[in-house]
Scaffold this motif. Structure first.
Motif, PDB file in Angstrom:
ATOM      1  N   PRO A 104     -46.523 -81.930  -1.528  1.00 12.83           N
ATOM      2  CA  PRO A 104     -45.676 -82.478  -0.469  1.00 12.83           C
ATOM      3  C   PRO A 104     -44.721 -81.468   0.172  1.00 12.83           C
ATOM      4  CG  PRO A 104     -44.957 -83.253  -2.626  1.00 12.83           C
ATOM      5  CD  PRO A 104     -46.227 -82.504  -2.846  1.00 12.83           C
ATOM      6  N   LEU A 105     -44.577 -80.283  -0.436  1.00 10.72           N
ATOM      7  CA  LEU A 105     -43.695 -79.288   0.188  1.00 10.72           C
ATOM      8  C   LEU A 105     -44.446 -78.418   1.202  1.00 10.72           C
ATOM      9  CD1 LEU A 105     -41.590 -78.174  -2.910  1.00 10.72           C
ATOM     10  CD2 LEU A 105     -40.752 -79.362  -0.880  1.00 10.72           C
ATOM     11  N   ALA A 106     -45.757 -78.436   1.133  1.00  2.00           N
ATOM     12  CA  ALA A 106     -46.535 -77.568   2.030  1.00  2.00           C
ATOM     13  C   ALA A 106     -46.327 -77.997   3.483  1.00  2.00           C
ATOM     14  CB  ALA A 106     -48.005 -77.630   1.652  1.00  2.00           C
ATOM     15  N   GLY A 107     -45.921 -77.052   4.317  1.00  2.00           N
ATOM     16  CA  GLY A 107     -45.713 -77.321   5.736  1.00  2.00           C
ATOM     17  C   GLY A 107     -44.431 -78.071   6.056  1.00  2.00           C
ATOM     18  N   LYS A 108     -43.577 -78.278   5.050  1.00  2.00           N
ATOM     19  CA  LYS A 108     -42.355 -79.081   5.258  1.00  2.00           C
ATOM     20  C   LYS A 108     -41.217 -78.189   5.771  1.00  2.00           C
ATOM     21  CE  LYS A 108     -42.439 -82.844   3.779  1.00  2.00           C
ATOM     22  NZ  LYS A 108     -42.869 -84.082   4.456  1.00  2.00           N
ATOM     23  N   PRO A 109     -40.606 -78.554   6.898  1.00  3.54           N
ATOM     24  CA  PRO A 109     -39.436 -77.800   7.357  1.00  3.54           C
ATOM     25  C   PRO A 109     -38.255 -78.016   6.406  1.00  3.54           C
ATOM     26  CG  PRO A 109     -40.185 -79.399   9.033  1.00  3.54           C
ATOM     27  CD  PRO A 109     -40.987 -79.642   7.800  1.00  3.54           C
ATOM     28  N   VAL A 110     -37.553 -76.943   6.074  1.00  4.19           N
ATOM     29  CA  VAL A 110     -36.450 -77.033   5.107  1.00  4.19           C
ATOM     30  C   VAL A 110     -35.243 -76.237   5.602  1.00  4.19           C
ATOM     31  CG1 VAL A 110     -35.750 -76.713   2.703  1.00  4.19           C
ATOM     32  CG2 VAL A 110     -38.163 -76.980   3.233  1.00  4.19           C
ATOM     33  N   ALA A 111     -34.085 -76.856   5.545  1.00  6.33           N
ATOM     34  CA  ALA A 111     -32.835 -76.121   5.777  1.00  6.33           C
ATOM     35  C   ALA A 111     -32.141 -75.938   4.435  1.00  6.33           C
ATOM     36  CB  ALA A 111     -31.928 -76.881   6.739  1.00  6.33           C
ATOM     37  N   ILE A 112     -31.536 -74.760   4.276  1.00  4.91           N
ATOM     38  CA  ILE A 112     -30.902 -74.390   3.010  1.00  4.91           C
ATOM     39  C   ILE A 112     -29.403 -74.178   3.233  1.00  4.91           C
ATOM     40  CG2 ILE A 112     -30.755 -72.515   1.307  1.00  4.91           C
ATOM     41  CD1 ILE A 112     -33.697 -71.912   1.913  1.00  4.91           C
ATOM     42  N   MET A 113     -28.616 -74.620   2.289  1.00  3.12           N
ATOM     43  CA  MET A 113     -27.176 -74.357   2.329  1.00  3.12           C
ATOM     44  C   MET A 113     -26.684 -74.306   0.883  1.00  3.12           C
ATOM     45  SD  MET A 113     -25.909 -78.066   3.704  1.00  3.12           S
ATOM     46  CE  MET A 113     -26.138 -79.556   2.720  1.00  3.12           C
ATOM     47  N   GLY A 114     -25.451 -73.915   0.693  1.00  9.88           N
ATOM     48  CA  GLY A 114     -24.946 -73.902  -0.682  1.00  9.88           C
ATOM     49  C   GLY A 114     -23.461 -73.614  -0.755  1.00  9.88           C
ATOM     50  N   VAL A 115     -22.873 -74.072  -1.842  1.00 12.07           N
ATOM     51  CA  VAL A 115     -21.449 -73.849  -2.131  1.00 12.07           C
ATOM     52  C   VAL A 115     -21.304 -73.240  -3.503  1.00 12.07           C
ATOM     53  CG1 VAL A 115     -19.165 -74.909  -2.186  1.00 12.07           C
ATOM     54  CG2 VAL A 115     -21.086 -76.200  -1.290  1.00 12.07           C
ATOM     55  N   SER A 116     -20.427 -72.258  -3.610  1.00 12.62           N
ATOM     56  CA  SER A 116     -20.075 -71.741  -4.929  1.00 12.62           C
ATOM     57  C   SER A 116     -18.561 -71.601  -5.029  1.00 12.62           C
ATOM     58  CB  SER A 116     -20.729 -70.380  -5.198  1.00 12.62           C
ATOM     59  OG  SER A 116     -20.087 -69.377  -4.430  1.00 12.62           O
ATOM     60  N   THR A 117     -18.095 -71.485  -6.257  1.00 13.34           N
ATOM     61  CA  THR A 117     -16.667 -71.253  -6.447  1.00 13.34           C
ATOM     62  C   THR A 117     -16.352 -69.764  -6.322  1.00 13.34           C
ATOM     63  OG1 THR A 117     -17.115 -71.240  -8.807  1.00 13.34           O
ATOM     64  CG2 THR A 117     -16.263 -73.284  -7.884  1.00 13.34           C
ATOM     65  N   GLY A 118     -17.378 -68.945  -6.307  1.00 17.74           N
ATOM     66  CA  GLY A 118     -17.203 -67.499  -6.174  1.00 17.74           C
ATOM     67  C   GLY A 118     -17.058 -67.075  -4.721  1.00 17.74           C
ATOM     68  N   ASN A 119     -17.095 -65.762  -4.527  1.00 19.21           N
ATOM     69  CA  ASN A 119     -16.824 -65.199  -3.199  1.00 19.21           C
ATOM     70  C   ASN A 119     -18.052 -65.075  -2.313  1.00 19.21           C
ATOM     71  OD1 ASN A 119     -14.070 -64.812  -3.490  1.00 19.21           O
ATOM     72  ND2 ASN A 119     -14.385 -62.923  -4.667  1.00 19.21           N
ATOM     73  N   PHE A 120     -19.233 -65.307  -2.839  1.00 17.16           N
ATOM     74  CA  PHE A 120     -20.430 -64.973  -2.056  1.00 17.16           C
ATOM     75  C   PHE A 120     -21.208 -66.198  -1.578  1.00 17.16           C
ATOM     76  CE2 PHE A 120     -19.581 -61.359  -4.920  1.00 17.16           C
ATOM     77  CZ  PHE A 120     -19.152 -60.460  -3.954  1.00 17.16           C
ATOM     78  N   GLY A 121     -20.672 -67.389  -1.906  1.00 15.82           N
ATOM     79  CA  GLY A 121     -21.209 -68.607  -1.302  1.00 15.82           C
ATOM     80  C   GLY A 121     -22.691 -68.846  -1.499  1.00 15.82           C
ATOM     81  N   THR A 122     -23.222 -68.501  -2.660  1.00 18.75           N
ATOM     82  CA  THR A 122     -24.632 -68.766  -3.041  1.00 18.75           C
ATOM     83  C   THR A 122     -25.653 -67.891  -2.317  1.00 18.75           C
ATOM     84  OG1 THR A 122     -25.168 -70.596  -1.475  1.00 18.75           O
ATOM     85  CG2 THR A 122     -24.100 -71.223  -3.547  1.00 18.75           C
ATOM     86  N   VAL A 123     -25.212 -66.756  -1.775  1.00 16.46           N
ATOM     87  CA  VAL A 123     -26.162 -65.929  -1.020  1.00 16.46           C
ATOM     88  C   VAL A 123     -27.359 -65.493  -1.869  1.00 16.46           C
ATOM     89  CG1 VAL A 123     -24.876 -63.752  -1.368  1.00 16.46           C
ATOM     90  CG2 VAL A 123     -26.375 -64.015   0.613  1.00 16.46           C
ATOM     91  N   ARG A 124     -27.099 -65.178  -3.139  1.00 15.53           N
ATOM     92  CA  ARG A 124     -28.215 -64.712  -3.987  1.00 15.53           C
ATOM     93  C   ARG A 124     -29.140 -65.872  -4.340  1.00 15.53           C
ATOM     94  NH1 ARG A 124     -23.555 -61.737  -7.322  1.00 15.53           N
ATOM     95  NH2 ARG A 124     -22.916 -63.905  -7.225  1.00 15.53           N
ATOM     96  N   ALA A 125     -28.562 -67.039  -4.623  1.00 13.21           N
ATOM     97  CA  ALA A 125     -29.398 -68.215  -4.911  1.00 13.21           C
ATOM     98  C   ALA A 125     -30.245 -68.569  -3.685  1.00 13.21           C
ATOM     99  CB  ALA A 125     -28.506 -69.393  -5.293  1.00 13.21           C
ATOM    100  N   GLN A 126     -29.653 -68.477  -2.512  1.00 16.42           N
ATOM    101  CA  GLN A 126     -30.395 -68.850  -1.298  1.00 16.42           C
ATOM    102  C   GLN A 126     -31.573 -67.908  -1.059  1.00 16.42           C
ATOM    103  OE1 GLN A 126     -28.365 -70.098   2.225  1.00 16.42           O
ATOM    104  NE2 GLN A 126     -26.613 -70.924   1.117  1.00 16.42           N
ATOM    105  N   LEU A 127     -31.383 -66.639  -1.361  1.00 15.59           N
ATOM    106  CA  LEU A 127     -32.507 -65.698  -1.201  1.00 15.59           C
ATOM    107  C   LEU A 127     -33.645 -66.055  -2.156  1.00 15.59           C
ATOM    108  CD1 LEU A 127     -30.591 -62.326  -0.726  1.00 15.59           C
ATOM    109  CD2 LEU A 127     -31.985 -63.521   0.969  1.00 15.59           C
ATOM    110  N   HIS A 128     -33.296 -66.363  -3.390  1.00 16.89           N
ATOM    111  CA  HIS A 128     -34.340 -66.768  -4.356  1.00 16.89           C
ATOM    112  C   HIS A 128     -35.020 -68.053  -3.905  1.00 16.89           C
ATOM    113  CE1 HIS A 128     -33.074 -64.366  -8.204  1.00 16.89           C
ATOM    114  NE2 HIS A 128     -33.549 -63.613  -7.233  1.00 16.89           N
ATOM    115  N   LEU A 129     -34.209 -68.991  -3.399  1.00 13.81           N
ATOM    116  CA  LEU A 129     -34.777 -70.280  -2.977  1.00 13.81           C
ATOM    117  C   LEU A 129     -35.766 -70.077  -1.831  1.00 13.81           C
ATOM    118  CD1 LEU A 129     -34.923 -73.336  -3.182  1.00 13.81           C
ATOM    119  CD2 LEU A 129     -32.844 -73.484  -1.785  1.00 13.81           C
ATOM    120  N   ARG A 130     -35.416 -69.214  -0.897  1.00 14.52           N
ATOM    121  CA  ARG A 130     -36.345 -68.922   0.215  1.00 14.52           C
ATOM    122  C   ARG A 130     -37.682 -68.388  -0.314  1.00 14.52           C
ATOM    123  NH1 ARG A 130     -34.223 -69.303   5.042  1.00 14.52           N
ATOM    124  NH2 ARG A 130     -31.968 -69.395   4.999  1.00 14.52           N
TER     125      ARG A 130
END
Ligand SMILES: Cc1cc2nc3c(=O)[nH]c(=O)nc-3n(C[C@H](O)[C@H](O)[C@H](O)COP(=O)(O)O)c2cc1C
Length: 187
Positions: A104-130
């Motif tokens: 069900p994920l094949a061909g599905k449009p996805v927007a990504i966002m994230g919140v962290s308590t740290g200074n980088f706002g989930t940038v590393r997690a978002q790269l892995h998620l992509r």
């Protein structure tokens, strides 16, 4: 497939925590949805840990996840950052969703966002998620990026997103997701 005035988005938070900032970010998205776009928040907590021995048949909670994913026009994922990556709960859900016979994920449009308590706002997690989403054939939207850092300052005590800049970025992301969905799955 969708029409310009009806776009159903499934929202997934990678955090199971009751007072999760990422789930709160999804609630803010529900408030800021453009007209004609609806958000349903799906709870990952009932999903068992992925086990290849338990696929036939899929557990009930997995069937529910896969059905909701298949029915959604688009996904909105709010990811926490755990040790520079996504949470186990989110990866577990993607692993369940990725299994044949239908993906069900094949061909599905996805927007990504994230919140962290740290200074980088989930940038590393978002790269892995992509990376993971691309592997399973989903279509992650490139920009804008919604990276909310120092969560305690961005949300109030009731879990409302009060940071004006973050609210603006989130609104831009939702509008971009609507355009992206029209582009990759036209009616
Ligand atoms: C196991 C664990 C690992 C974490 N690793 C990171 C990290 O790598 N980077 C970061 O910015 N925050 C990290 N944090 C802090 C999270 O940003 C913070 O707990 C955040 O509130 C989690 O999202 P939630 O509020 O949606 O649960 C970590 C938290 C936990 C529990």
């Amino acid at each position: 497939m969708t029409t310009s005035d009806s776009l159903h988005v499934l929202g997934i938070s990678g955090s199971l925590r009751r007072a999760s900032y990422n789930t709160a970010l999804l609630r803010a998205a529900a408030e800021l949805m453009p007209p004609g776009m609806t958000l349903e928040i799906f709870d990952l907590a009932p999903l068992p840990l992925f086990n290849q021995d338990a696929e036939k048949p899929f557990p009930e909670a997995v069937v529910e996840l896969r059905t909701r994913l298949a029915q959604a026009d688009a996904l909105l994922i709010a990811t926490p950052e755990y040790n520079s990556s996504i949470s186990g709960a989110l990866k577990n859900a993607i692993d369940w969703a990725s299994r044949p016979p239908k993906q069900p994920l094949a061909g599905k449009p996805v927007a990504i966002m994230g919140v962290s308590t740290g200074n980088f706002g989930t940038v590393r997690a978002q790269l892995h998620l992509r990376q993971v989403l691309t592997h399973v054939g989903a279509l992650p939207l490139g920009k804008p990026e919604v990276l909310v850092a120092r969560a305690e300052q961005a949300f109030d005590a009731e879990g409302r997103l009060v940071d004006a800049a973050a609210r603006g970025f989130l609104q831009d992301l939702l509008a971009a997701l609507a355009r992206w969905t029209q582009r990759v799955s036209p009616a």
